[in-house]
Motif scaffolding. Structure first.
Motif, mmCIF file in Angstrom:
data_model
loop_
_atom_site.group_PDB
_atom_site.id
_atom_site.type_symbol
_atom_site.label_atom_id
_atom_site.label_comp_id
_atom_site.label_asym_id
_atom_site.label_seq_id
_atom_site.Cartn_x
_atom_site.Cartn_y
_atom_site.Cartn_z
ATOM 1 N N UNK A 47 0.856 -1.193 0.000
ATOM 2 C CA UNK A 47 0.000 0.000 0.000
ATOM 3 C C UNK A 47 0.885 1.234 0.000
ATOM 4 N N UNK A 48 0.434 2.295 -0.644
ATOM 5 C CA UNK A 48 1.158 3.568 -0.594
ATOM 6 C C UNK A 48 0.476 4.578 0.313
ATOM 7 N N UNK A 49 -0.829 4.397 0.576
ATOM 8 C CA UNK A 49 -1.603 5.373 1.343
ATOM 9 C C UNK A 49 -1.424 6.774 0.765
ATOM 10 N N UNK A 50 -1.452 6.841 -0.555
ATOM 11 C CA UNK A 50 -1.256 8.104 -1.251
ATOM 12 C C UNK A 50 -2.501 8.454 -2.062
ATOM 13 N N UNK A 51 -3.017 9.662 -1.851
ATOM 14 C CA UNK A 51 -4.147 10.183 -2.618
ATOM 15 C C UNK A 51 -3.634 11.313 -3.497
ATOM 16 N N UNK A 52 -3.920 11.243 -4.778
ATOM 17 C CA UNK A 52 -3.513 12.302 -5.699
ATOM 18 C C UNK A 52 -4.645 13.303 -5.876
ATOM 19 N N UNK A 53 -4.298 14.582 -5.783
ATOM 20 C CA UNK A 53 -5.245 15.664 -6.044
ATOM 21 C C UNK A 53 -4.914 16.221 -7.420
ATOM 22 N N UNK A 54 -5.756 15.941 -8.384
ATOM 23 C CA UNK A 54 -5.563 16.447 -9.741
ATOM 24 C C UNK A 54 -6.322 17.762 -9.840
ATOM 25 N N UNK A 55 -5.587 18.864 -9.862
ATOM 26 C CA UNK A 55 -6.217 20.182 -9.748
ATOM 27 C C UNK A 55 -5.712 21.116 -10.832
ATOM 28 N N UNK A 56 -6.592 21.991 -11.274
ATOM 29 C CA UNK A 56 -6.196 23.020 -12.223
ATOM 30 C C UNK A 56 -5.159 23.926 -11.581
ATOM 31 N N UNK A 57 -4.044 24.154 -12.273
ATOM 32 C CA UNK A 57 -2.992 25.007 -11.729
ATOM 33 C C UNK A 57 -3.414 26.458 -11.747
ATOM 34 N N UNK A 58 -4.027 26.911 -10.663
ATOM 35 C CA UNK A 58 -4.575 28.264 -10.603
ATOM 36 C C UNK A 58 -4.514 28.770 -9.168
ATOM 37 N N UNK A 118 -13.963 19.031 0.913
ATOM 38 C CA UNK A 118 -12.689 18.312 0.935
ATOM 39 C C UNK A 118 -12.764 17.111 1.875
ATOM 40 N N UNK A 119 -13.352 17.315 3.037
ATOM 41 C CA UNK A 119 -13.445 16.226 4.024
ATOM 42 C C UNK A 119 -14.290 15.071 3.489
ATOM 43 N N UNK A 120 -15.430 15.399 2.888
ATOM 44 C CA UNK A 120 -16.293 14.357 2.334
ATOM 45 C C UNK A 120 -15.614 13.628 1.174
ATOM 46 N N UNK A 121 -14.899 14.363 0.359
ATOM 47 C CA UNK A 121 -14.209 13.751 -0.772
ATOM 48 C C UNK A 121 -13.182 12.733 -0.295
ATOM 49 N N UNK A 122 -12.389 13.127 0.689
ATOM 50 C CA UNK A 122 -11.373 12.218 1.220
ATOM 51 C C UNK A 122 -12.028 11.016 1.898
ATOM 52 N N UNK A 140 -7.859 22.200 -2.252
ATOM 53 C CA UNK A 140 -6.628 21.403 -2.205
ATOM 54 C C UNK A 140 -6.077 21.346 -0.785
ATOM 55 N N UNK A 141 -6.023 22.505 -0.121
ATOM 56 C CA UNK A 141 -5.490 22.550 1.248
ATOM 57 C C UNK A 141 -6.367 21.737 2.189
ATOM 58 N N UNK A 142 -7.681 21.862 2.032
ATOM 59 C CA UNK A 142 -8.595 21.110 2.883
ATOM 60 C C UNK A 142 -8.467 19.614 2.680
ATOM 61 N N UNK A 143 -8.258 19.191 1.435
ATOM 62 C CA UNK A 143 -8.115 17.763 1.152
ATOM 63 C C UNK A 143 -6.820 17.220 1.746
ATOM 64 N N UNK A 144 -5.755 17.991 1.660
ATOM 65 C CA UNK A 144 -4.489 17.539 2.248
ATOM 66 C C UNK A 144 -4.628 17.348 3.750
ATOM 67 N N UNK A 145 -5.308 18.291 4.394
ATOM 68 C CA UNK A 145 -5.498 18.195 5.846
ATOM 69 C C UNK A 145 -6.350 16.985 6.203
ATOM 70 N N UNK A 152 -7.989 9.114 -6.322
ATOM 71 C CA UNK A 152 -7.881 10.388 -7.025
ATOM 72 C C UNK A 152 -8.992 11.342 -6.595
ATOM 73 N N UNK A 153 -8.618 12.585 -6.346
ATOM 74 C CA UNK A 153 -9.588 13.653 -6.118
ATOM 75 C C UNK A 153 -9.401 14.680 -7.227
ATOM 76 N N UNK A 154 -10.417 14.863 -8.052
ATOM 77 C CA UNK A 154 -10.339 15.825 -9.148
ATOM 78 C C UNK A 154 -10.910 17.162 -8.695
ATOM 79 N N UNK A 155 -10.099 18.190 -8.744
ATOM 80 C CA UNK A 155 -10.546 19.552 -8.430
ATOM 81 C C UNK A 155 -10.505 20.315 -9.750
#
Length: 359
Positions: free
Chosen positions: A71-82, A313-317, A91-96, A134-137
């Protein structure tokens, strides 16, 4: 006789578990138990191992741990660079939220006007890095078939409306703000204050949130039998809001209230109105969207529709973690309700509603 302390310590970062075991006088398995916070270690032994870890500067090798556990226990946030507020807050909320659940995150950025193929490449990069979910933002309306190749990966996206037939994976969920409801809230607030002509500064046409906020505004006006002033579009910036408000005024539109699709455009619009000698809210009431932290501290505090980015973010994670750990998800689609924050920019109820044109 030489001792452990006589040997030069390895450079920080190259210390391995066997070094800690030798320093503490315990087995490597005991060190592993301490590092993984196992209760099967006596307190005095735990303290000795922790002291050795501190002296040697040992750092757990996450890659090796992931390889051993599968397992990597890694979640990728695919987000528009803006730098836009909503995207960065999400993004910050999902990381937390991920950190609180024992997961790490990696952000893979797409371009500000990236097409579906660019998003697909970003997803592939994230999976190559070892992402398990994956979390798509992403604010754009995407091809419903975009996620079909990733049916075996837990994905949360902001897809609005019912999940399309092309994407029926049980591992895919949709968490978003009810943007249409938010646009309706803003318009109904202004209608309730007695305004009949409520103009709208819309966001970019390609952005799904802009489309839905406009739809909510339009449906509220039509439901009240109020005239619909054709919107002017901006690009979310304060400058574009300033220019859009000027365009409305230059074309002689009659309006006594203005709903801007985000707070930055609302701030620019207020500047344009004031430069034309109009008072806010005396002559034109203004409402924005997003409730930026600085909106409360404008010269005329800005009324705004607030999104709960932390809840999204919390619900997504939670959805991703549940899918990864085999736990049930009650709803694969969640619309987080927006709320209206009323401040001075929308003013009090008008005593004599009218359609006098803004000069």
């Amino acid at each position: 006789m030489s001792t452990t302390h006589d040997r030069p310590a390895r450079p920080t970062g190259s210390v391995v578990m066997v070094d800690v075991a030798r320093e503490a006088g315990v087995s490597q398995k005991t060190v592993s138990r301490v590092v993984n916070d196992s209760p099967q270690v006596r307190p005095e032994v735990r303290e000795r191992v922790l002291a050795a870890i501190d002296r040697l500067g040992y750092r757990r090798n996450g890659a090796a741990r992931a390889l051993a556990a599968g397992r990597t226990h890694l979640i990728a946030i695919v987000a528009m660079g803006s730098p836009l507020y909503g995207i960065s807050e999400h993004v910050i909320g999902a990381e937390r939220a991920a950190r609180e659940r024992g997961y790490s995150t990696v952000v893979v950025a797409t371009g500000e006007d990236g097409d579906d193929s660019e998003v697909r490449r970003a997803i592939d990069r994230a999976l190559a890095l070892g992402a398990e979910g994956l979390l798509l933002v992403e604010p754009f309306r995407r091809d419903p078939a975009l996620l079909v190749p990733y049916a075996d990966v837990p994905v949360v996206s902001p897809q609005h409306g019912d999940a399309p037939d092309a994407d029926r994976s049980p591992l895919h969920s949709h968490v978003t703000t009810d943007e249409e409801h938010g646009g309706r809230l803003a318009a109904e607030h202004l209608l309730d204050l007695g305004h009949r002509r409520v103009a709208h500064l819309a966001g970019p046409r390609a952005w799904q949130p802009a489309e839905l906020r406009e739809l909510g505004w339009r449906s509220a006006l039509e439901g009240a039998g109020a005239p619909v002033v054709e919107p002017v579009r901006g690009d979310w910036s304060a400058r574009s809001g300033y220019q859009a408000a000027q365009e409305l005024l230059d074309r002689g539109e009659s309006f006594t209230a203005l709903f801007a699709a985000n707070d930055a455009m609302a701030v620019g619009a207020v500047r344009a109105l004031v430069e034309r000698g109009l008072g806010v809210p005396r002559d034109v009431a203004v409402v924005g969207f997003d409730d930026l932290p600085e909106s409360e501290f404008q010269v005329v505090p800005l009324s705004s529709v607030r999104q709960d980015f932390q809840a999204m973010a919390r619900l997504s994670v939670e959805h991703i973690v549940c899918a990864l750990e085999g736990q049930p998800v009650e709803r694969r689609r969640v619309d987080v309700r927006a709320s209206l924050v009323v401040r001075a920019s929308s003013g009090d109820r008008r005593e004599a509603p009218g359609d006098a044109p803004a000069p």
